[in-house]
Design a protein around this motif. Structure first.
Motif, PDB file in Angstrom:
ATOM      1  N   GLY A   1      18.463 -32.501 -11.017  1.00 46.22           N
ATOM      2  CA  GLY A   1      19.558 -33.208 -10.362  1.00 46.22           C
ATOM      3  C   GLY A   1      19.119 -34.563  -9.847  1.00 46.22           C
ATOM      4  O   GLY A   1      19.828 -35.573 -10.005  1.00 46.22           O
TER       5      GLY A   1
ATOM      6  N   LYS B   1      20.023 -38.800 -11.046  1.00 46.97           N
ATOM      7  CA  LYS B   1      20.518 -39.813 -10.119  1.00 46.97           C
ATOM      8  C   LYS B   1      19.549 -40.992  -9.946  1.00 46.97           C
ATOM      9  O   LYS B   1      19.798 -41.875  -9.106  1.00 46.97           O
TER      10      LYS B   1
ATOM     11  N   LYS C   1      21.121 -33.117  -5.188  1.00 48.60           N
ATOM     12  CA  LYS C   1      21.979 -32.906  -6.350  1.00 48.60           C
ATOM     13  C   LYS C   1      21.589 -31.606  -7.050  1.00 48.60           C
ATOM     14  O   LYS C   1      20.450 -31.431  -7.462  1.00 48.60           O
TER      15      LYS C   1
ATOM     16  N   GLY D   1      19.998 -27.961  -4.449  1.00 48.38           N
ATOM     17  CA  GLY D   1      19.566 -29.166  -5.145  1.00 48.38           C
ATOM     18  C   GLY D   1      18.283 -28.921  -5.907  1.00 48.38           C
ATOM     19  O   GLY D   1      17.518 -28.004  -5.593  1.00 48.38           O
TER      20      GLY D   1
ATOM     21  N   TRP E   1      28.783 -36.990  -2.995  1.00 44.68           N
ATOM     22  CA  TRP E   1      28.941 -37.827  -4.184  1.00 44.68           C
ATOM     23  C   TRP E   1      30.411 -38.154  -4.468  1.00 44.68           C
ATOM     24  O   TRP E   1      30.726 -39.207  -5.002  1.00 44.68           O
TER      25      TRP E   1
ATOM     26  N   SER F   1      21.875 -29.366 -10.224  1.00 44.98           N
ATOM     27  CA  SER F   1      22.189 -29.561 -11.642  1.00 44.98           C
ATOM     28  C   SER F   1      22.610 -28.294 -12.372  1.00 44.98           C
ATOM     29  O   SER F   1      23.171 -28.367 -13.467  1.00 44.98           O
TER      30      SER F   1
ATOM     31  N   PHE G   1      28.210 -32.347  -5.084  1.00 41.19           N
ATOM     32  CA  PHE G   1      26.799 -31.970  -4.958  1.00 41.19           C
ATOM     33  C   PHE G   1      26.372 -31.044  -6.087  1.00 41.19           C
ATOM     34  O   PHE G   1      25.267 -31.155  -6.619  1.00 41.19           O
TER      35      PHE G   1
END
Length: 591
Positions: free
Chosen positions: A39, A43, A27, A35, A454, A29, A462
């Motif tokens: 991030g 989650k 993820k 990623g 996602w 952010s 993502f």
């Protein structure tokens, strides 16, 4: 650091489900296409909702990222695009606040050639850190000369080419059993070991870490006479040397010392990779309670069933379900009480392509039921389990339209593809090129390293920015329902099946986590049938799996026919406890 570690049982002993996060692809952010730790932190509620109990975070350390973080330049710093040391502490604390344990990767067989230790070592032969790595002069010829210059032995590196690299600055070779940018640390030097324990282990355990997945744990000890490997590929200059690169004469000593000087003072769970260790006795010498070394191990044989680790490591091989079953039974032995060990099973991680594409079917009409088949298999096995990010939504391999040279980024893929092309041209063998392409499309590590899906947006949710360009291509399957948002509210989705399976695993812990595994109909190449029996023998689960796209006959094992009628716990296609197994159906009956 826990003050009462010795006063309570290890938290992992009765089986724990670990969710692996590949940080670059989980993820993003801040919209930079990579990623990051914030991030992942965002989650944590999602991970908790799955029912997993621990997180394994892939390498987050400072690194040039030649091998996606497995080339570490500073064990006590964080790769800048991932975040900061403060972010890392927040991650540890927030994971704990969500009831999740957290493990980091421990990569100490080698480091990056940019690490300060190696930079010092290569300055000159008199440097105090010269003996922190394996430096050797060229091999002498029969007349005592060095012309032409030849490496100390014929070992092939895991990513291709010689395992030795020439250094012009000091006119010697250094050992790198992986990439040239990953020099092997010299564990024979006590100063190296103490620096590792201080910088790479206790530094993080003191910050609240719960354990480590230990990369190539049985490679630390080298055969320091560096003998040539047997010639198994006569037309190759460099020979596969797996048996000489692993399980060296001091392997157990080093791991036992690391446990005594670092792990034992903490409530620490250790999952060690043990490549080239196929014999039960040798595995137990690392993970039994008597060994006083590792908590458990990641085994390789099952995951290497469909590709070769020889000349071209990604070349696909035909595989048989009977071998898949045999290797499963072998691993499940480690859960039996007489071995005083701990079993761990997995189907995917950052080193493996997607299991649906490899061991079932990623055809549109079979994807969901295939993912449920494999989830049933994995989550009914005894011991601990690893689930890799995206596995819980049934992510599949990259499409056949992906350009290997432009869109595959993994070092092993790049080097293997280059060797295949060179050999195909040299031998005028276009079929080699095609077989190589098919192998990479099936087994390359790139398939598991694409962004987590996602939602169905352009970048699969993502990144926080819709127009961000992820560091590696997003798969189109996110638009075909393989994403969290599409599956979240669908009771029949792969995601919610994983949630139910994880809940069932805990509800029937005596059978699925702690039960005895027994394989039935071992030679059947279409179906896999096994039972899980509670330790007191009062309950038995029958697991029936159809690994084909056609209906298959199913018979209850004779050992269960005298029992009262079993209860259908579930079927992945809504069937019943009798009759044929439908295509890729999984059925579990509780007696």
């Amino acid at each position: 650091m826990s003050e009462d570690v010795g006063a309570r049982p290890a938290w992992w002993k009765e089986g724990v489900v670990v969710y692996q996060v590949y940080p670059a692809s989980f993820k993003d952010s801040n919209g930079d296409g990579i990623g990051d730790l914030p991030g992942l932190i965002s989650k944590l509620p999602y991970l908790r909702s799955l029912g997993v109990e621990a997180i394994w975070l892939g390498p987050h350390y400072a690194s040039p990222r030649k091998d996606e973080g497995y080339d570490i330049s500073d064990y006590k710093s964080v790769y800048e695009p991932f975040g900061t040391l403060d972010d890392c502490q927040v991650l540890i604390d927030e994971a704990h606040s969500h009831g999740l344990k957290i493990l980091f990767d421990l990569v100490v067989n080698h480091c990056s050639d940019q690490h300060e230790w190696f930079q010092e070592s290569r300055k000159d032969k008199a440097n105090p850190k010269r003996d922190w790595f394996h430096w050797k002069p060229p091999k002498m010829d029969e007349n005592g000369g060095m012309s032409p210059r030849v490496p100390p032995n014929n070992w092939r590196a895991e990513f291709g080419g010689s395992a030795w690299a020439w250094d012009d600055a000091t006119d010697e070779y250094y050992l790198h059993t992986f990439d040239v940018s990953q020099p092997d640390l010299k564990w024979e030097n006590p100063a190296v070991r103490q620096a590792i324990y201080h910088d790479a282990v206790r530094f993080w355990l003191d910050r609240g870490l719960d354990g480590f997945r230990i990369d190539t744990a049985n490679r630390y000890s080298k055969y320091t006479d560096f003998p040539d490997a047997p010639v198994t590929e006569p037309d190759m200059l460099w020979q596969p040397a797996g048996q000489l690169m692993t399980n060296g004469p001091r392997s157990h000593e080093y791991i036992q010392e690391m446990r005594k000087e670092a792990f034992d003072a903490y409530d620490c769970f250790t999952i060690g990779e043990l490549p080239s260790t196929p014999v039960l006795e040798n595995i137990l010498s690392y993970i039994s309670s008597e060994a006083k070394a590792l908590s458990c191990t990641i085994l390789f044989d099952l995951m290497e069933l469909d590709h070769t680790d020889g000349r071209y490591p990604l070349m696909a091989l035909p595989w048989k379900l009977s071998d898949f079953k045999r290797l499963t039974a072998f691993g499940q032995q480690l859960a039996e009480p007489q071995y005083a060990a701990h079993a761990l099973s997995y189907l995917e991680n950052h080193d493996q392509a997607r299991s649906v594409s490899r061991f079932a079917s990623d055809a549109l009409e079979h994807r969901t039921v295939s993912a449920k088949l494999l989830a049933t298999y994995l989550l009914t096995l005894s011991g601990s389990i690893i689930i890799y990010q995206g596995q819980e939504i049934g992510m599949i391999n990259a499409g056949k339209d992906w350009d290997i040279e432009a869109e595959y980024k993994d070092l092993c893929t790049i080097n293997t593809w280059r060797e295949i092309k060179e050999d195909a041209e040299k031998n005028s063998d276009p079929s080699l090129l095609e077989r190589g392409r098919e192998g990479i499309q099936l087994t390359a590590r790139d398939h598991s390293r694409t962004p987590m899906q996602w939602d169905s947006s352009h970048n699969a949710g993502f990144s926080t920015k819709e127009d961000a360009k992820p560091w590696t291509r997003v798969m189109e399957s996110n638009k075909e329902g393989i994403n969290v948002a599409a599956q979240e509210d669908d009771p029949e989705s792969t995601l919610n099946f994983y949630r139910r399976m994880l809940a069932l695993r805990k509800e029937h812990k005596d059978v699925f986590v702690l039960g005895k595994f027994d394989l039935h109909d071992k030679e059947n190449e279409q179906t896999m049938i096994y039972t899980k029996t509670s330790q007191d023998g009062s309950r038995v689960a029958l697991v029936a799996l159809n690994f084909t796209s056609e209906p298959q006959a199913f018979d209850v094992p004779s050992s269960l026919k005298d029992k009262s009628t079993g209860k259908l716990l579930f079927s992945t296609v809504g069937g019943n406890s009798e009759g044929e197994l439908e295509a890729y159906e999984a059925r579990v009956i509780l007696y």
